[in-house]
Design a protein around this motif. Structure first.
Motif, PDB file in Angstrom:
ATOM      1  N   PRO A  21       0.813  -1.226   0.000  1.00 51.78           N
ATOM      2  CA  PRO A  21       0.000   0.000   0.000  1.00 51.78           C
ATOM      3  C   PRO A  21       0.839   1.266   0.000  1.00 51.78           C
ATOM      4  O   PRO A  21       0.529   2.228  -0.714  1.00 51.78           O
ATOM      5  CB  PRO A  21      -0.830  -0.127   1.285  1.00 51.78           C
ATOM      6  N   ASP A  22       1.913   1.290   0.792  1.00 50.13           N
ATOM      7  CA  ASP A  22       2.753   2.484   0.833  1.00 50.13           C
ATOM      8  C   ASP A  22       3.479   2.705  -0.490  1.00 50.13           C
ATOM      9  O   ASP A  22       3.584   3.840  -0.974  1.00 50.13           O
ATOM     10  CB  ASP A  22       3.774   2.368   1.969  1.00 50.13           C
ATOM     11  N   TYR A  82      -9.413   0.797   1.229  1.00 44.31           N
ATOM     12  CA  TYR A  82      -8.631  -0.294   1.816  1.00 44.31           C
ATOM     13  C   TYR A  82      -8.172   0.113   3.221  1.00 44.31           C
ATOM     14  O   TYR A  82      -8.303  -0.652   4.182  1.00 44.31           O
ATOM     15  CB  TYR A  82      -7.428  -0.586   0.928  1.00 44.31           C
ATOM     16  N   GLY A  83      -7.630   1.322   3.343  1.00 38.71           N
ATOM     17  CA  GLY A  83      -7.122   1.775   4.631  1.00 38.71           C
ATOM     18  C   GLY A  83      -8.224   1.954   5.659  1.00 38.71           C
ATOM     19  O   GLY A  83      -8.059   1.598   6.838  1.00 38.71           O
ATOM     20  N   LEU A  84      -9.374   2.509   5.238  1.00 40.15           N
ATOM     21  CA  LEU A  84     -10.482   2.705   6.174  1.00 40.15           C
ATOM     22  C   LEU A  84     -11.010   1.348   6.649  1.00 40.15           C
ATOM     23  O   LEU A  84     -11.343   1.181   7.833  1.00 40.15           O
ATOM     24  CB  LEU A  84     -11.588   3.519   5.505  1.00 40.15           C
ATOM     25  N   ALA A  85     -11.087   0.379   5.744  1.00 41.69           N
ATOM     26  CA  ALA A  85     -11.529  -0.958   6.135  1.00 41.69           C
ATOM     27  C   ALA A  85     -10.532  -1.612   7.089  1.00 41.69           C
ATOM     28  O   ALA A  85     -10.929  -2.322   8.021  1.00 41.69           O
ATOM     29  CB  ALA A  85     -11.717  -1.833   4.889  1.00 41.69           C
ATOM     30  N   GLN A  86      -9.233  -1.370   6.877  1.00 46.16           N
ATOM     31  CA  GLN A  86      -8.228  -1.897   7.801  1.00 46.16           C
ATOM     32  C   GLN A  86      -8.441  -1.359   9.210  1.00 46.16           C
ATOM     33  O   GLN A  86      -8.329  -2.099  10.193  1.00 46.16           O
ATOM     34  CB  GLN A  86      -6.829  -1.527   7.322  1.00 46.16           C
ATOM     35  N   ILE A  87      -8.740  -0.057   9.314  1.00 45.82           N
ATOM     36  CA  ILE A  87      -9.007   0.534  10.631  1.00 45.82           C
ATOM     37  C   ILE A  87     -10.194  -0.160  11.274  1.00 45.82           C
ATOM     38  O   ILE A  87     -10.149  -0.551  12.448  1.00 45.82           O
ATOM     39  CB  ILE A  87      -9.262   2.044  10.495  1.00 45.82           C
ATOM     40  N   ALA A  88     -11.277  -0.326  10.513  1.00 45.76           N
ATOM     41  CA  ALA A  88     -12.474  -0.969  11.058  1.00 45.76           C
ATOM     42  C   ALA A  88     -12.192  -2.411  11.477  1.00 45.76           C
ATOM     43  O   ALA A  88     -12.632  -2.855  12.551  1.00 45.76           O
ATOM     44  CB  ALA A  88     -13.598  -0.938  10.012  1.00 45.76           C
ATOM     45  N   LEU A  89     -11.451  -3.139  10.658  1.00 45.77           N
ATOM     46  CA  LEU A  89     -11.149  -4.537  10.982  1.00 45.77           C
ATOM     47  C   LEU A  89     -10.264  -4.639  12.212  1.00 45.77           C
ATOM     48  O   LEU A  89     -10.480  -5.513  13.072  1.00 45.77           O
ATOM     49  CB  LEU A  89     -10.475  -5.208   9.779  1.00 45.77           C
ATOM     50  N   ALA A 217     -11.307  -5.473  -1.161  1.00 42.28           N
ATOM     51  CA  ALA A 217      -9.940  -5.990  -1.228  1.00 42.28           C
ATOM     52  C   ALA A 217      -9.325  -6.112   0.160  1.00 42.28           C
ATOM     53  O   ALA A 217      -8.575  -7.060   0.433  1.00 42.28           O
ATOM     54  CB  ALA A 217      -9.084  -5.081  -2.109  1.00 42.28           C
ATOM     55  N   ALA A 218      -9.641  -5.159   1.053  1.00 41.69           N
ATOM     56  CA  ALA A 218      -9.077  -5.206   2.406  1.00 41.69           C
ATOM     57  C   ALA A 218      -9.589  -6.423   3.170  1.00 41.69           C
ATOM     58  O   ALA A 218      -8.855  -6.995   3.986  1.00 41.69           O
ATOM     59  CB  ALA A 218      -9.425  -3.927   3.159  1.00 41.69           C
ATOM     60  N   ARG A 219     -10.835  -6.805   2.930  1.00 37.49           N
ATOM     61  CA  ARG A 219     -11.366  -7.992   3.603  1.00 37.49           C
ATOM     62  C   ARG A 219     -10.569  -9.245   3.237  1.00 37.49           C
ATOM     63  O   ARG A 219     -10.495 -10.186   4.020  1.00 37.49           O
ATOM     64  CB  ARG A 219     -12.836  -8.197   3.217  1.00 37.49           C
TER      65      ARG A 219
END
Length: 397
Positions: A21-22, A82-89, A217-219
């Motif tokens: 991602p980075d 993707y990043g927002l979903a990572q925070i939620a997960l 994709a983050a899931r």
């Protein structure tokens, strides 16, 4: 049950961050910079169109149309999702209830809106940060949707949103931007105040699809665990990037003035260009994930600097806008009126390279985040003491 020491919520330590991602954000900032510099010739330089002054300018304009324009923003929107979903997960895995997680996502969204509006009004009318903030506010609930509902809604936004954007682009946007001359700071401020409310809704309707694709994709941890998804990522890159190039040819021909279709046909050509741009943006992300997989832990100075830029992507994006303000308008250095197409693309690449150097210097100096990332994290999570206290409360129950 409580843990002896719970880490404060917020950014993942650099040593544990996934490279893909980075690296993707760092490289896509080059695409953003070249497109913006290319556009600024027209937006503030009083030019009626691209210069196309010789083969080099023509080649530069053709390359931007095929490989950059409407290719960078879909990937950035996907990476935001993707990043927002990572925070939620992550917060859910800590044991947080959904109402708490939703408030966190929306608080982050509100501060993104505040940062973006300040950026859009004071520096650059084409701001994307407020767009992402509004999407976080409006669509935080998609984190709880099923995959089927998520993808069906995303596809609907992708088709209808791009159609609406293409229609408006063919009418109002061209008249509002092309040939504008910004002679003073006041003129520039007035233009930004007028343009920001116009641009933000348009950018929202074309960003929801890639945002939701990023959540999907983050899931599956596509970018965090590319080794598990190598075959899928390979197919996505092998199909998406060529589709974007081939599908972008009609639009490219219009930009270099080889073909000048009637207005309805031109709108259809632009719509096609945007649709295949999604494929190109996703293809770029997949290709970069495969590159990150091959690099592994063998990061040289170039990869490290690019990753540092991606880790500080909002700071780097804002610094680009400051550079445009210094370089382009007539009331500053006035380069917009003087540059040809190829020179503008070169200026964009140089500005991006400067942000890469600055991001790497921040990394070397021990700054884990850029100032914009630090501010957003502080406003989202509060002070470190408060964040640690909330983490301890969440870990005990």
């Amino acid at each position: 049950m409580s843990t002896p020491s719970s880490p404060a919520p917020g950014a993942v330590p650099a040593a544990r961050r996934s490279l893909a991602p980075d690296l993707a954000r760092g490289l896509m900032l080059l695409v953003i910079a070249t497109v913006h510099a290319h556009m600024f010739r027209i937006a503030v330089g009083g030019n009626a169109g691209y210069s196309l002054d010789g083969p080099l300018d023509t080649a530069a304009t053709a390359a931007v149309a095929l490989f950059a324009e409407n290719r960078g923003y879909p990937m950035f929107a996907a990476l935001f999702g993707y990043g927002l979903a990572q925070i939620a997960l992550r917060r859910t895995a800590e044991g947080r209830e959904w109402p708490w997680v939703r408030r966190l996502l929306r608080r982050r969204g509100r501060w993104l809106v505040a940062i973006g509006l300040a950026h859009g009004i004071l520096i650059f009318f084409g701001d994307i940060i407020a767009v992402y903030g509004l999407i976080a506010l409006l669509f935080a609930g998609v984190m709880r949707w099923t995959d089927r509902r998520l993808l069906a809604t995303a596809l609907a936004w992708g088709s209808a949103g791009t159609l609406a954007y293409a229609a408006v682009n063919g009418l109002a946007m061209g008249a509002a931007v092309e040939g504008a001359t910004v002679a003073s700071p006041l003129d520039d401020l007035v233009m930004r105040v007028v343009m920001v409310p116009f641009f933000v809704p348009l950018l929202i309707v074309i960003s929801v699809f890639p945002f939701m694709a990023g959540v999907w994709a983050a899931r599956r941890r596509l970018l965090e665990e590319p080794e598990r998804h190598r075959a899928f990522l390979t197919r996505l890159a092998a199909i998406g990037i060529p589709a974007a190039v081939v599908g972008g040819v009609p639009y490219m021909l219009t930009t270099i003035e080889v073909w000048q279709p009637a207005a309805p046909v031109a709108a259809g050509v632009f719509w096609l260009h945007m649709l295949v741009g999604y494929a190109g943006g996703f293809g770029y992300a997949a290709l970069i994930a495969l590159v990150a997989l091959r690099v592994g832990d063998r990061r040289g100075p170039i990869v490290t600097a690019l990753a540092a830029t991606g880790q500080r992507s909002m700071t780097s994006y804002l610094l680009q806008s400051v550079a445009w303000l210094v370089l382009m308008p007539a009331y500053t250095l006035g380069l917009a009126a003087e540059l040809g197409d190829a020179a503008a693309v070169g200026i964009g690449a140089a500005v991006w390279l400067a942000t890469v150097v600055l991001a790497d210097l921040m990394r070397r100096a021990g700054f884990k985040q850029g100032p914009a990332e630090w501010f957003l994290r502080r406003m989202t999570y509060g002070t470190p003491v408060k964040a640690r206290q909330e983490a301890k409360e969440g870990a005990s129950a």
